[in-house]
Design an enzyme around this catalytic site. Structure first.
Site, short mmCIF file in Angstrom:
data_model
loop_
_atom_site.label_atom_id
_atom_site.label_comp_id
_atom_site.label_asym_id
_atom_site.label_seq_id
_atom_site.Cartn_x
_atom_site.Cartn_y
_atom_site.Cartn_z
CB THR A 280 6.37 -2.38 -6.53
OG1 THR A 280 6.05 -3.18 -7.67
CG2 THR A 280 7.75 -1.78 -6.71
NE ARG B 86 8.90 -7.09 -4.17
CZ ARG B 86 8.71 -6.71 -5.43
NH1 ARG B 86 7.53 -6.31 -5.84
NH2 ARG B 86 9.72 -6.75 -6.30
CE LYS C 74 14.69 -6.06 -5.64
NZ LYS C 74 13.83 -4.84 -5.68
CG PHE D 188 13.15 5.39 -8.03
CD1 PHE D 188 13.52 4.13 -8.49
CD2 PHE D 188 11.91 5.89 -8.39
CE1 PHE D 188 12.66 3.38 -9.28
CE2 PHE D 188 11.04 5.15 -9.19
CZ PHE D 188 11.43 3.89 -9.64
NE ARG E 152 5.34 -9.01 -10.27
CZ ARG E 152 6.07 -7.90 -10.37
NH1 ARG E 152 7.41 -7.96 -10.47
NH2 ARG E 152 5.51 -6.73 -10.37
CG HIS F 257 13.74 -8.70 -9.70
ND1 HIS F 257 13.14 -7.61 -10.27
CD2 HIS F 257 13.84 -9.62 -10.70
CE1 HIS F 257 12.89 -7.85 -11.55
NE2 HIS F 257 13.31 -9.07 -11.84
N1 UDP Z 1 11.33 1.12 -6.86
C1 UDP Z 1 11.45 2.17 -5.96
N2 UDP Z 1 10.53 3.19 -6.01
C2 UDP Z 1 9.49 3.18 -6.90
C3 UDP Z 1 9.38 2.11 -7.79
C4 UDP Z 1 10.31 1.09 -7.75
O1 UDP Z 1 12.37 2.20 -5.15
O2 UDP Z 1 8.68 4.12 -6.89
C5 UDP Z 1 12.33 0.03 -6.82
C6 UDP Z 1 11.84 -1.20 -6.05
O3 UDP Z 1 12.95 -1.76 -5.35
C7 UDP Z 1 11.36 -2.11 -7.17
C8 UDP Z 1 12.37 -1.78 -8.28
O4 UDP Z 1 12.60 -0.38 -8.15
O5 UDP Z 1 11.37 -3.48 -6.79
C9 UDP Z 1 11.90 -2.12 -9.68
O6 UDP Z 1 10.68 -1.46 -9.93
P1 UDP Z 1 9.49 -2.15 -10.71
O7 UDP Z 1 8.51 -1.08 -11.08
O8 UDP Z 1 10.02 -3.00 -11.81
O9 UDP Z 1 8.78 -3.05 -9.57
P2 UDP Z 1 8.83 -4.64 -9.32
O10 UDP Z 1 8.72 -5.33 -10.64
O11 UDP Z 1 10.14 -4.94 -8.61
O12 UDP Z 1 7.65 -4.93 -8.43
MG MG Z 2 9.83 -5.03 -12.34
#
Ligand code: UDP
Ligand code: MG
Length: 168
Positions: A98, A109, A11, A59, A92, A126
């Protein structure tokens, strides 16, 4: 054990912090193969399609700005396709949770992410979450010819009257 493909995005915060090398080194621990890679300028349309499952979240607007690079002055991401045995869970696991504050500090992360004062999780990469999501995302970010293995079925068509850019 399944042979899988997964989309990885470094990112804009990852690029801005010069973390590309570190992230690729961490991912190389998986022994997976990189079968596609490119730098992408992320349009609003692509950003919204990529994160469409989060459209109703408070968000969402900040997330679109984040992935488009508006918070980092770099309107680009690095997109990669990793391929091999259990690619999704391996990537992952290395990526971590996340929420970068909850992610194990030894994960990508956990080591490099942060939560901004406005609450966006800037978590530097991501990784597709499952096979269905990986297929949707890889097809969204890459054309078949940009990937060096045949992951998903393709077909050939003849496109007529299509404007394309070539070297002058
Ligand atoms: N995100 C955020 N706040 C949240 C949840 C997600 O800013 O409460 C952002 C974060 O950058 C995350 C992206 O949104 O990587 C996509 O969310 P997802 O739930 O798909 O999580 P990921 O698959 O990336 O772990
Ligand atoms: Mg996701």
């Amino acid at each position: 054990m399944a042979i899988q493909a997964t989309l990885i995005l470094i990112k804009p915060d990852g690029l801005k912090k010069s973390l590309t090398g570190n992230i690729l080194t961490r991912l190389s621990e998986t022994k997976l193969e990189i079968v596609g890679a490119k730098i992408v300028r992320v349009s609003r349309e692509l950003a919204e399609e990529h994160y469409k499952h989060l459209k109703d979240k408070p968000f969402f607007e900040d997330l679109i700005k984040y992935i488009q690079g508006e918070f980092h002055g770099r309107r680009k991401v690095m997109a990669l396709v990793y391929w091999g045995e259990d690619a999704i869970s391996k990537c992952r696991t290395l990526a971590g949770a996340t929420n970068p504050e909850e992610a194990d500090p030894t994960t990508i992360r956990g080591a490099y992410g942060r939560i901004t004062t406005s609450g966006v999780y800037e978590n530097v990469i991501h990784v597709s979450a499952n096979e269905k999501e990986a297929e949707r995302e890889i097809k969204l970010w890459f054309k078949p010819d940009e990937i060096i293995v045949n992951i998903y079925p393709t077909k050939e068509i003849i496109e007529k009257e299509k404007k394309v850019r070539i070297w002058a």
